[in-house]
Design an enzyme around this catalytic site. Structure first.
Site, PDB file in Angstrom:
ATOM      1  N   ASP A  44       0.864  -1.176   0.000  1.00  0.00           N
ATOM      2  CA  ASP A  44       0.000   0.000   0.000  1.00  0.00           C
ATOM      3  C   ASP A  44       0.910   1.239   0.000  1.00  0.00           C
ATOM      4  O   ASP A  44       2.108   1.147   0.281  1.00  0.00           O
ATOM      5  CB  ASP A  44      -0.906  -0.028   1.226  1.00  0.00           C
ATOM      6  CG  ASP A  44      -1.870   1.142   1.282  1.00  0.00           C
ATOM      7  OD1 ASP A  44      -2.371   1.545   0.221  1.00  0.00           O
ATOM      8  OD2 ASP A  44      -2.098   1.666   2.393  1.00  0.00           O
ATOM      9  N   ASP A  81      -0.053   5.088   1.191  1.00  0.00           N
ATOM     10  CA  ASP A  81      -0.150   6.054   2.286  1.00  0.00           C
ATOM     11  C   ASP A  81      -0.102   5.364   3.642  1.00  0.00           C
ATOM     12  O   ASP A  81      -0.798   4.377   3.890  1.00  0.00           O
ATOM     13  CB  ASP A  81      -1.452   6.851   2.171  1.00  0.00           C
ATOM     14  CG  ASP A  81      -1.474   7.722   0.925  1.00  0.00           C
ATOM     15  OD1 ASP A  81      -0.397   8.017   0.403  1.00  0.00           O
ATOM     16  OD2 ASP A  81      -2.582   8.086   0.477  1.00  0.00           O
TER      17      ASP A  81
END
Length: 488
Positions: free
Chosen positions: A8, A10
């Site tokens: 991922d 953020d």
């Protein structure tokens, strides 16, 4: 079939949201003229607590901002944002990406962030594939204001990953996935090796229940950070361990300016008491930094204490191996230094007992010099005195009732040791000499001990028969060594 590694973006690869950097870059290049409503508030919440339905609603609306613009209108902004985002990636993320590549796994960025905004960032990190939200482009090369395929979030993300894996022949059971968000739980459950990175509170609970690894890419694997605070457990302990917590000891800490404010270094010191741990905690609090401590395996084998030491950044060393610097411990130490952390160790390995406690000079394992030869990082010597008066080895607990005249505990950091990098043994001797050179004369070259002083260095306070000859009779005759009495 092989596996892949899915990251991922953020609060995972990046410690916080990419949105502010992307928005600033778009404003700077003129493709947008103002902030989206509520942008600052939502990003602030995101950075503190993680993803929310409000931040996702904002992300869904972003496709309308691009409507009618040429597909290449955001290219310059994407490059500018990458300039800001790339330095934010934690050192241990880079190492993990390299490890997956070395294992033959493709590395994939799986993110809700629009593909056209994040591709330059992914390329700079050496990421092989990007699975991201794509905006639809019409026949004239302009964005239509609609998504092309999945909105890559939660169930949409795991669906996009499954489709990509099927196309590329990737086995998800052999794959790894890393995310901070409870909304990525479907993806984490879809792979054989999930990892929670800087998890939000709900993912922290899930990861703990499912026994998934919890990682932070700005700290060594296994280091625990306090949820919400985002602070290392060790740092919290050093903040709470004020000298006032130990009224039965007085602390003097010197030479903290010799500990670098940033970057790696090896802290090497002497070992005199179980209370050395408290002295180091107080001293590290004065430096403002945390360190990874190498300690004997026996400490880590204790169920509760071992978990606490690991969560605080401890590295277990099995001294029973032929080489006391076990390969796993050595690799962990090198990883820590490569990540820019401080590494602390006491190469004597254990508290000297008996007459060895009173011998001048130091001896021990050569791991500190070996690490220095490989890493070329500074070696900072430290010297501890007085801890044995607070907690002698003969006592099960510190002498906490000594409040009227508490002994002084001194912790001194010295200047970096000048190493020659030719001989590990000789450089280790230089390190030992630097440590003993900071000790007061009565510690560096102590007088012959009395029977009572000798007894304090043994766990049960009993001097073995073979060592009773080393005690000075009554502590008066500094020349004659005789068999002592049971005065201890």
């Amino acid at each position: 079939m092989t596996g892949a590694a899915f990251f991922d973006l953020d609060r995972t690869l990046l410690p916080k949201a990419s949105g502010p950097a992307l928005s600033a870059a778009m404003r700077e290049t003129g493709v947008v003229s103002a902030r989206l409503p509520g942008e600052a508030l939502l990003f602030g919440y995101f950075n503190l607590l993680g993803e929310s339905l409000g931040s996702i609603a904002l992300a869904r609306q972003a496709v309308l901002v691009a409507k009618g613009r040429p597909a290449d209108a955001f290219d310059e902004a994407a490059q500018l944002a990458a300039d800001v985002l790339e330095p934010m990636v934690g050192p241990f993320a880079h190492m993990l990406i390299d490890e997956h590549h070395e294992a033959g796994r493709p590395v994939v960025l799986a993110t809700t962030t629009p593909e056209h905004l994040i591709l330059p960032f992914a390329e700079r990190l050496g990421i092989d594939y990007v699975i991201a939200t794509r905006y639809e482009v019409d026949d004239t090369g302009h964005f239509t204001g609609r998504n092309d395929g999945h909105f890559v979030w939660s169930m949409g993300k795991v669906a996009a990953v499954r489709e990509w894996a099927a196309e590329e022949g990737i086995d998800l059971d052999e794959s790894f996935a890393y995310s901070d968000s409870i909304y990525d739980a479907p993806l984490l459950r879809a792979v054989g090796n999930p990892g929670a990175v800087n998890p939000d509170p709900r993912l922290q609970v899930l990861a703990t229940a499912a026994q998934w690894p919890v990682l932070h890419f700005d700290a060594s694997p296994g280091v625990f950070k306090v949820p919400v605070l985002g602070m290392e457990l060790q740092r919290l302990v050093t903040m709470l361990a004020r000298p006032e917590v130990f009224p039965y000891a007085r602390f003097t800490v010197r030479g903290t300016e010799n500990v670098p404010d940033t970057g790696p270094a090896i802290l090497v010191g002497n070992h005199r008491s179980y209370f050395d741990v408290a002295a180091m905690v107080v001293a590290m609090g004065r430096t403002g930094r945390t360190a990874r401590f190498l300690g004997k395996k026996e400490l880590f084998d204790a169920p509760a204490l071992g978990r606490f030491f690991r969560a605080g950044g401890g590295i277990s060393v099995d001294r029973r191996q032929e080489d006391p610097d076990s390969p796993d411990a050595f690799a962990s130490a090198m990883r820590s230094l490569a990540g820019g952390e401080l590494l602390a160790m006491m190469p004597e390995g254990t508290i000297p007992r008996g007459i060895h406690f009173f011998e001048p000079g130091m001896s021990g394992f050569t791991g500190a010099a070996r690490l220095a030869h490989l890493s070329k990082v500074p070696v900072i010597p430290f010297a501890i005195t007085g801890t044995e008066k607070v907690w002698p080895r003969s006592s099960r607990v510190p002498r906490m009732l000594n409040l009227l005249d508490p002994p002084e505990v001194t912790m001194t950091f010295g200047e970096p040791v000048e190493l020659k990098y030719r001989s590990v043994r000789r450089d280790m001797e230089r390190i030992f000499d630097a440590i003993t050179g900071m000790l007061p004369d009565e510690v560096a070259d102590p007088p012959r001990p009395t029977m009572a002083e000798l007894a304090l260095t043994y766990p049960d306070g009993t001097v073995p028969d073979e060592d009773r000859w080393f005690a000075v009779d009554g502590g008066v005759d500094g020349e004659a060594y005789v068999e002592g009495s049971d005065e201890s």
